[in-house]
Design an enzyme around this catalytic site. Structure first.
Site, PDB file in Angstrom:
ATOM      1  N   GLY A  77       0.812  -1.214   0.000  1.00  0.00           N
ATOM      2  CA  GLY A  77       0.000   0.000   0.000  1.00  0.00           C
ATOM      3  C   GLY A  77       0.839   1.254   0.000  1.00  0.00           C
ATOM      4  O   GLY A  77       0.610   2.162   0.812  1.00  0.00           O
ATOM      5  N   TYR A 131     -11.950  -0.530  12.812  1.00  0.00           N
ATOM      6  CA  TYR A 131     -10.583  -0.114  12.470  1.00  0.00           C
ATOM      7  C   TYR A 131      -9.660  -0.294  13.672  1.00  0.00           C
ATOM      8  O   TYR A 131      -8.581  -0.872  13.562  1.00  0.00           O
ATOM      9  CB  TYR A 131     -10.591   1.352  12.022  1.00  0.00           C
ATOM     10  CG  TYR A 131      -9.208   1.951  11.852  1.00  0.00           C
ATOM     11  CD1 TYR A 131      -8.432   1.647  10.746  1.00  0.00           C
ATOM     12  CD2 TYR A 131      -8.690   2.837  12.812  1.00  0.00           C
ATOM     13  CE1 TYR A 131      -7.165   2.199  10.588  1.00  0.00           C
ATOM     14  CE2 TYR A 131      -7.428   3.396  12.658  1.00  0.00           C
ATOM     15  CZ  TYR A 131      -6.669   3.070  11.549  1.00  0.00           C
ATOM     16  OH  TYR A 131      -5.417   3.619  11.412  1.00  0.00           O
TER      17      TYR A 131
END
Length: 264
Positions: free
Chosen positions: A14, A154
């Site tokens: 990423g 998250y």
């Protein structure tokens, strides 16, 4: 300071923007051979161009793969059979009330934020142990310690990353391989920038006003009182990736601007 990263092969997942791109740029600046990763060829190419504009002699290549499922990890491994430094950076976040988070979202967050790192670490660890040297780094968050009410899913995945890093470190004790997690605080990355813009426009406020209010009301414990830069986070990651960090293992290292009110 010579961090002894020349010729080390590093993979940052990423890494086409934000913290990941900053880490890739920093590692190439230290002489590492860096592989950036993203979901599209266009973004990977743009990241490589950006890195080379800062480090003209950069040794940098790209791997296009979507790590939100197992086939993505397999594609990365097929193109890059061994690394010295693995930075598990890929991740997503999304504010949503706990009662409105369906199973599909929980699964999606765990696949990207947790399982991508599990799969790559599981594979690359064997090669590191064979050479008796390696660095495994999970980019976690202060949200792992202070779970945010606005995005519980998250926070839970970020806690899982800390546990993963510690567990891997325990499993490779007495070797030259280390595993650590980095607890980044509120950082001015691409995703956060969009988040702030989305908050500013409806209220007819500037980004600076939204940032000030964020640290007054949402993260009042911050000592920095501003968003950290991606380069500030990357600096810590680069040190942990180096040979000089050999005595740092199984640690959760905070680059959180002092948000977590703890002396340990």
């Amino acid at each position: 300071m010579d961090l002894r990263l020349t010729k080390k092969v590093a993979l940052i997942t990423g890494s086409t923007a934000g913290i990941g791109l900053a880490i890739a740029r920093s590692l190439t600046g230290e002489g590492a051979h860096v592989y950036v990763n993203g979901r599209t060829q266009e973004r990977v190419d743009a990241a490589i161009t950006a890195i080379r504009s800062h480090v003209q002699v950069a040794k940098v290549e790209g791997i296009v793969a979507d790590l939100s499922w197992a086939a993505g990890a397999e594609a990365v491994i097929a193109q890059l059979p061994a690394v010295d430094v693995l930075v598990n950076n890929v991740g997503i976040f999304e504010p949503k009330p706990f009662a409105e988070i369906p199973d599909a979202d929980w699964n999606r967050f765990f696949e990207i934020n947790v399982m991508s790192g599990v799969r790559l670490t599981r594979y690359y660890l064997a090669g590191m142990l064979k050479k008796n040297w390696g660095r495994i780094i999970f980019i976690s968050s202060e949200s792992a310690v202070q779970i945010p009410a606005e995005m519980v899913h998250y926070g839970v995945t970020k806690t899982a990353q800390i546990a993963l890093a510690r567990g891997v470190a325990e499993s490779v004790a007495r070797t030259g391989v280390t595993a650590n997690s980095i607890l980044a605080g509120p950082t001015e990355s691409e995703g956060v920038g969009g988040f702030v813009d989305a908050m500013a426009k409806p209220q007819n406020k500037s980004k600076a006003e939204v940032e000030r209010e964020f640290f007054e009301h949402v993260r009042p414990s911050s000592l920095l009182k501003r968003f950290a830069t991606v380069d500030e986070v990357a600096a810590m990651v680069t040190y942990v990736a180096s040979e000089l960090s050999s005595a740092t293992n199984g640690a959760a290292l905070r680059v959180d601007g002092g948000v977590v009110r703890s002396i340990l």
